[in-house]
Design a protein around this motif. Structure first.
Motif, PDB file in Angstrom:
ATOM      1  N   UNK A   1      -2.971   5.902   5.088  1.00  0.00           N
ATOM      2  CA  UNK A   1      -2.263   5.533   3.865  1.00  0.00           C
ATOM      3  C   UNK A   1      -1.079   6.472   3.642  1.00  0.00           C
TER       4      UNK A   1
ATOM      5  N   UNK B   1      -4.973  -2.026  -5.762  1.00  0.00           N
ATOM      6  CA  UNK B   1      -5.457  -0.694  -5.415  1.00  0.00           C
ATOM      7  C   UNK B   1      -5.068   0.325  -6.475  1.00  0.00           C
TER       8      UNK B   1
ATOM      9  N   UNK C   1      -7.100   3.178  -2.691  1.00  0.00           N
ATOM     10  CA  UNK C   1      -7.601   2.807  -4.011  1.00  0.00           C
ATOM     11  C   UNK C   1      -8.487   3.867  -4.649  1.00  0.00           C
TER      12      UNK C   1
ATOM     13  N   UNK D   1     -11.733   3.609  -4.747  1.00  0.00           N
ATOM     14  CA  UNK D   1     -12.996   3.022  -5.200  1.00  0.00           C
ATOM     15  C   UNK D   1     -13.629   2.067  -4.189  1.00  0.00           C
ATOM     16  N   UNK D   2     -13.235   2.200  -2.936  1.00  0.00           N
ATOM     17  CA  UNK D   2     -13.977   1.509  -1.882  1.00  0.00           C
ATOM     18  C   UNK D   2     -13.432   0.171  -1.429  1.00  0.00           C
ATOM     19  N   UNK D   3     -12.252  -0.218  -1.930  1.00  0.00           N
ATOM     20  CA  UNK D   3     -11.765  -1.564  -1.624  1.00  0.00           C
ATOM     21  C   UNK D   3     -10.900  -1.635  -0.368  1.00  0.00           C
ATOM     22  N   UNK D   4     -10.146  -0.577  -0.077  1.00  0.00           N
ATOM     23  CA  UNK D   4      -9.052  -0.755   0.899  1.00  0.00           C
ATOM     24  C   UNK D   4      -9.340  -0.221   2.295  1.00  0.00           C
ATOM     25  N   UNK D   5     -10.413   0.542   2.468  1.00  0.00           N
ATOM     26  CA  UNK D   5     -10.764   1.112   3.775  1.00  0.00           C
ATOM     27  C   UNK D   5      -9.705   2.100   4.268  1.00  0.00           C
ATOM     28  N   UNK D   6      -8.926   2.636   3.346  1.00  0.00           N
ATOM     29  CA  UNK D   6      -7.872   3.574   3.729  1.00  0.00           C
ATOM     30  C   UNK D   6      -8.412   4.922   4.177  1.00  0.00           C
TER      31      UNK D   6
END
Lengths: 327, 280
Positions: free
Chosen positions: A82, A292, B247, B249-254
């Protein structure tokens, strides 16, 4: 006035009457599938919805597009994945997902406990056969409303060049997927091409029921302290409000090139953006990166749509699709 | 009206978005600030969790570990490392901030035996504070080793000592406290304190060692420090990781990482991982 009885039946969740008596119809249709509204969280920014369902009832959404799924499990790219940008971000997740079999065995059954609408199945692959096999396996699941086929991945048999950068390769994937499902097939296009309209047209000619666009724009950042790329994979997909005008332009161009419906996305972060995207030609609109940074954004856009429609004198969203093209 | 045709939603809620107000924002060290806020802390349930702060003009939120919380008060200690944290450091009391709270798993306090060792390195020191306070409240005999590069970076030594923890400060250049890394502190304490011996054997904690002064390790800090600790650690422990997040909070897998038991999201399944599951 919409009666409480019909509201309870759920059918009228998408017709809204304001205090002034203005009647706003937010329903849209994607290849015969009627959605309460055009607001759809984009694949990769919403997982399987669970994290957002902790915050609000995600059944208020039109639907959502689930995390890009491949035939085999994938860990994805090394971290950092990111990087922040002005009005946006770069991601290089690399299609991390547990693979189609686990999605069918675990994720989709779980989803039923908190989402009661049909969902968009986002599918990726690294060969034509992989795309077709993944779709074929998912096709048995009744929860799927339509397929969204991401052709931005590199073709391992084609020298690693993305399927979506060549009209022939995109058409080949489209035709292969088309054969293994009766559900609508939407092809999600990459913007990293010189002529997106020709690729959309090739997909339409190969049997696509619709087009999704845009995927992320290839970008990068360099850390001034380390003097190295921020992202481990050096480059990644740029998204966020900064890309909205580019996405809008491409939706506009593709709308002129094809007759099939378009799901427009790229930097959308308000009800105004949704309407603008629909005026350019989108039949439904996806919201990605904004989820996000503001996890409530899709709920808030759904809530804001009727008022925003009233403000611009729009009684029905489906009637404004492509209106910007009229002379 | 969208509640899905009567079927109940089976979702366990853990995070919350709410507005906090800054009460105080002061410098502790040249680039380290302590911010105290007031707001709804109800979803902050374990030391080692973090909050994700929205900043005007910045696209992504900034994840900051929780240093302490009490009722409606929240303490964050953060290091200025870029534009976002710089912006945070310039905020005046009374400023309102949009926070996502209740993020991350936090430390598990149930596994530590009687003599937990807490090791904080630089910006990894703050989450140790609430953890230390909780462990002492549970009657544990806590040792804290704080690692910094140099004297001027040192903060919170007195605060840890005031909680009743044996507090050792290490500086890499020897300009304050003891000279060396946190692992040098571990080795030195082993020599000085002898072995926990019988006491550790009596404790009910799995993985505790009879050979040293501590029964378990809790740590937060940079990866090189973790690797060094892993080289000398004689017990099990929990390590809190840092990663660039999308994010939070676990949504984006970043922020995914690989572990012995498969991939984990640092923001949601972490940031705290157990020593045994980390791929060293």
């Amino acid at each position: 006035m919409v009666s409480e009885v019909s509201r309870a039946a759920g059918r009228d969740a998408a017709t809204h009457q304001s205090d002034t008596g203005f009647h706003a119809d937010t329903t849209v249709t994607l290849s015969g599938w009627e959605l309460d509204n055009p607001v759809i969280p984009a694949s990769g920014t919403f997982g399987f919805g669970k994290e957002f369902a902790e915050l609000y009832d995600i059944n208020c959404l039109g639907t959502f597009s689930f995390k890009g799924t491949t035939l085999h499990p994938r860990f994805g790219n090394p971290t950092p994945r990111i990087a922040e940008c002005t009005a946006g971000m770069i991601n290089s997740v690399g299609l991390q997902n547990p693979g189609v079999d686990e999605v069918l065995a675990v994720q989709l059954p779980k989803l039923q406990s908190y989402f009661h609408k049909k969902v968009i199945a986002n599918v990726s692959g690294f060969s034509v056969e992989e795309y077709a096999e993944t779709v074929r396996r998912l096709d048995e699941c009744d929860q799927i409303g339509l397929f969204e086929v991401n052709v931005s991945c590199p073709n391992v048999h084609g020298g690693g060049i993305s399927f979506g950068t060549s009209p022939e390769a995109a058409a080949e994937v489209t035709a292969a997927v088309r054969k293994v499902t009766r559900r609508p097939v939407y092809i999600k296009l990459t913007p990293n091409v010189t002529d997106i309209a020709s690729i959309a047209k090739a997909c339409e000619d190969a049997g696509a029921d619709g087009i999704s666009l845009i995927n992320t724009l290839l970008g990068m950042r360099i850390d001034l302290k380390t003097k190295r790329p921020v992202i481990a994979n050096k480059m990644g997909g740029f998204s966020g409000p900064a890309v909205f005008p580019v996405a809008l332009r491409m939706v506009y161009q593709v709308y002129e090139a094809v007759k099939i419906p378009i799901m427009g996305m790229g930097g959308v972060s308000s009800a105004e953006d949704v309407i603008e995207m629909m005026l350019a030609g989108a039949a439904a609109v996806q919201i990605g990166a904004a989820n996000l940074t503001d996890p409530y954004i899709c709920r808030d856009i759904v809530a804001a749509l009727p008022k925003t429609m009233e403000q611009y004198g729009i009684t029905s969203l489906r009637e404004i699709i492509g209106a910007a093209h009229r002379n | 009206m969208f509640a899905g045709r009567g079927r109940p939603l089976k979702i366990q809620k853990s995070m919350k978005q709410s507005i906090f107000t800054i009460l105080e924002n002061k410098r502790l060290a040249p680039s380290v600030f302590r911010m105290e806020l007031v707001g709804d802390t109800s979803q902050i349930t374990a030391p080692g969790q973090f909050v994700n702060i929205r900043l005007e003009g910045r696209f992504l939120r900034r994840p900051i570990s929780v240093c302490d919380k009490a009722e409606d008060r929240l303490v964050l200690i953060y290091k200025v490392v870029g534009h976002g944290t710089q912006q945070l450091s310039e905020m005046a009391p009374g400023t309102q901030l949009d926070l996502l709270t209740g993020l991350g798993n936090g430390y598990d306090l149930s596994k530590c035996g009687e003599k937990p060792l807490l090791i904080g390195g630089g910006a990894g020191v703050p989450p140790m504070y609430w953890l230390c306070r909780e462990l002492i409240a549970l009657g544990k005999e806590v040792t804290v080793i704080l690692g910094f590069n140099t004297a001027e970076e040192v903060f919170y030594e007195a605060e840890f000592a005031a909680l009743g923890a044996r507090t050792i400060v290490m500086t890499a250049d020897g300009s304050y406290g003891r000279k060396g890394f946190v692992t040098d502190g571990m080795t030195a304490l082993e020599k000085e304190c002898g072995f926990a011996g019988k006491d550790a054997q009596q404790s009910d904690c799995a993985g505790s060692s009879a050979d040293t002064f501590y029964s378990y390790i809790y740590t937060c800090g940079p990866m090189p420090m973790f690797r060094a600790i892993n080289q000398v650690a004689r017990t099990s422990g929990q390590f809190s990781f840092e990663e660039r997040m999308g994010c939070g909070f676990g949504a984006c897998m970043g922020c995914s990482c690989k572990t012995i038991t498969g991939y984990k999201r640092i923001c949601k399944d972490g940031p705290v991982l157990e020593r045994e599951e980390i791929l060293w």
